[in-house]
Each structure stands twice: as structure tokens, then as C-alpha cells.
Enzyme design. Structure first.
Site, short mmCIF file in Angstrom:
data_model
loop_
_atom_site.label_atom_id
_atom_site.label_comp_id
_atom_site.label_asym_id
_atom_site.label_seq_id
_atom_site.Cartn_x
_atom_site.Cartn_y
_atom_site.Cartn_z
N CYS A 4 0.84 -1.20 0.00
CA CYS A 4 0.00 0.00 0.00
C CYS A 4 0.87 1.25 0.00
CB CYS A 4 -0.91 -0.04 1.24
SG CYS A 4 -1.87 1.46 1.47
N CYS B 112 -0.31 4.03 2.35
CA CYS B 112 -0.02 3.80 3.78
C CYS B 112 1.46 4.03 4.08
CB CYS B 112 -0.34 2.36 4.20
SG CYS B 112 -1.84 1.71 3.54
N ASP B 113 2.35 3.55 3.23
CA ASP B 113 3.78 3.49 3.58
C ASP B 113 4.69 4.38 2.75
OD1 ASP B 113 3.01 1.51 5.40
OD2 ASP B 113 3.24 -0.08 3.92
#
Ligand SMILES: Cc1cc2nc3c(=O)[nH]c(=O)nc-3n(C[C@H](O)[C@H](O)[C@H](O)COP(=O)(O)OP(=O)(O)OC[C@H]3O[C@@H](n4cnc5c(N)ncnc54)[C@H](O)[C@@H]3O)c2cc1C
Length: 254
Positions: free
Chosen positions: A130, A133-134
Site C-alpha cells: 500500500c 499507507c507506507d
């Protein structure tokens, strides 16, 4: 305590089923292994959800979760590891077991992992599924995206705004030596391990059922992306949830 229905998975399909069952006066328990909301929660702008233009996945799913809770659905955060079928169904988790008259499988899909060869090539470098997300963890650093579909294109575009260099490689290509993290976008696989001995799966592991969402064992239904079907979207997951709940109501009334 015995529940009318245990729903496995708190994504769109599972939470919709919970809403329908609670509104029909039944008591539903939703078991979720991670966080409620399912695979859509990292999507910033949802498309194809009528009535809510530009809403984020997290925002939409939080509203649906709150609706289910307000109607009395119980949600527990435990991973289901086994289902024992019978007139009374037993659902086992890491922490204990629960009883129900009916079950809805709404376990969705998980990201497909890289091949063993490519994973070995990645070595100790972090692997993410993701970018939203990261991605921020790799500001001004070189990263690599593995994959060739629309999701990979979306991840590349997002990371290009953050990272110093975004390599793009395909399944099984060697991982560039200087990439500091590997973002994998090579499709998704059904989370159907827990039902593989209970019902028929297709060659890719999706649960085979008709449009009535019935599985081969009485009282067990399937809803959402883990079902073998042509279109995997929020509207079809929600529709399956409603149909599976209706099937449960008919089954319980017998
Ligand atoms: C990046 C991305 C973007 C997308 N964008 C869109 C979009 O814009 N519009 C659209 O309509 N659709 C979109 N989709 C598709 C949409 O997200 C799915 O069709 C939908 O979320 C499927 O819902 P579901 O409830 O079937 O499964 P999921 O959302 O996968 O939920 C399943 C839940 O079950 C849980 N679970 C799994 N196994 C267990 C277990 N053993 N025990 C307990 N819990 C378990 C999981 O943790 C998960 O929370 C997108 C998907 C992705 C990946």
C-alpha cells in the site's frame, strides 16, 4: 451464548449483512481479523459508489460500521481459524469459539505475494502492499513497484510525488539493487483458506455459489469479493451482503 448468525469479515459485504440482519431483529456477531472496513480503507477517492462523490474508503466504511453498531451488531477483532459445520455451527478463533445457527463468509481478498525468487531478491528490504499507507516512509529515497495493472500504475503515480526514484518492474524481474523498499501490486487472492474443506472453490480459490450466495453446506452463505463472480466492487459486495442476509433469514425461519 448462541448467535443467529456469525459474519466473518467486517468489510463492505460483512457489514452490509450485519445491518440487514440487525434490522430484521436477529443478533449478528461480526468477527474481523484486522480492522473494520476491509480492503477499501486505504483508498483516498472512491469511484463507482453512487451518491458519495470523492469520499475516502476509511470515511465511508466508518459510517457503515457505525450504522451496524447502532443497530446492535457486535464486532469482535479475532481471526477465524476454523469452522465446524453442523446444525449448530462452531466458529473457532485464536482466542476461543462461538456458536451460531448460520454463517456468512465475507472474507474478501488479500494482496498476492511475490514469487519466492523475487522475495529472496528483496532480501531484508521492507515489502509494502500500500503506497498510500507506507509511501511517506521513503521520502526522497529510491523505491520499486512490482506489477503491471492499474493498481501498479496508481501506486507509481502516488510514489513519484514522494520518492527520489520509482523503478517499475514486472512479476519475477530482478529487484534493482538501490531500491530501499518494494511496493507490490500484482493482484489479489481470495481469503478462503478457512472454507476450503467445507465447500466448492473454483480454480483460483473463490467460493462457488449462485446469485443466492448459498454455499454447499446448509446455513452457510458467502458474500463479497471472496465469491466467484464477474464484478468485484463495493456495490456488488454490498449487494451480496444483503442477499446473503436474506438467505440467512429464510434459513432461520425454517
Ligand atoms: C486499491 C483498491 C481500490 C479499490 N477501489 C474501488 C473503488 O473505487 N470503487 C469500488 O467500488 N471498489 C473498489 N475496490 C474494490 C472494493 O474495495 C472491494 O470490491 C470491496 O471492498 C470488497 O469488500 P468485501 O467485504 O467483499 O471484502 P474485503 O473488503 O476484503 O473485507 C474482508 C474482511 O474480512 C477480513 N477477514 C479475512 N479473513 C478473515 C478471517 N479468517 N477471520 C476474520 N476476518 C477475516 C479481512 O480482514 C477484511 O477486513 C478497490 C479495491 C482495491 C484493492
Amino acid at each position: 451464548m448462541k448467535y443467529d448468525c456469525i459474519i466473518i469479515g467486517a468489510g463492505m459485504a460483512g457489514l452490509t449483512a450485519a445491518i440487514y440482519l440487525q434490522r430484521a431483529g436477529k443478533n449478528a456477531l461480526v468477527l474481523e481479523s484486522k480492522i473494520h472496513g476491509g480492503q477499501i480503507i486505504n483508498t483516498i477517492n472512491i469511484e463507482n459508489w453512487p451518491g458519495d462523490f470523492g469520499v475516502s474508503g476509511a470515511e465511508l466504511m466508518q459510517k457503515i460500521y457505525e450504522q451496524a453498531k447502532k443497530l446492535g451488531a457486535k464486532v469482535e477483532y479475532e481471526e477465524v481459524i476454523k469452522i465446524i459445520d453442523g446444525e449448530e455451527k462452531v466458529v473457532k478463533t485464536e482466542d476461543g469459539e462461538y456458536l451460531a445457527d448460520a454463517i456468512i463468509i465475507a472474507t474478501g481478498t488479500n494482496p498476492r505475494k511475490m514469487s519466492e525468487k523475487q522475495t529472496a531478491d528483496a532480501g531484508n528490504r521492507p515489502i509494502s502492499y500500500c503506497a498510500t499507507c507506507d509511501g511517506a516512509l521513503y521520502k526522497n529515497k529510491p523505491v520499486v513497484v512490482v506489477g503491471s495493472g492499474n493498481t501498479a500504475k496508481h501506486e507509481i503515480k502516488y510514489l513519484e510525488g514522494i520518492c527520489s526514484k520509482v523503478y517499475h518492474i514486472h512479476h519475477d524481474d530482478p529487484i534493482p539493487k538501490d531500491a530501499e523498499a518494494v511496493f507490490v501490486a500484482i493482484g489479489r487472492v481470495p481469503a478462503t483458506e478457512i472454507v476450503k474443506d467445507l465447500t466448492e472453490l473454483d480454480k483460483d480459490g473463490f467460493v462457488v455459489s449462485g446469485e443466492d450466495c448459498k454455499m454447499s453446506c446448509p446455513g452457510v452463505f458467502v458474500a463479497g469479493d471472496c465469491r466467484a463472480k464477474a464484478v468485484r466492487q463495493l456495490v456488488t459486495a454490498s449487494s451480496d451482503g444483503a442477499i446473503a442476509a436474506d438467505g440467512v433469514l429464510k434459513y432461520l425461519s425454517k
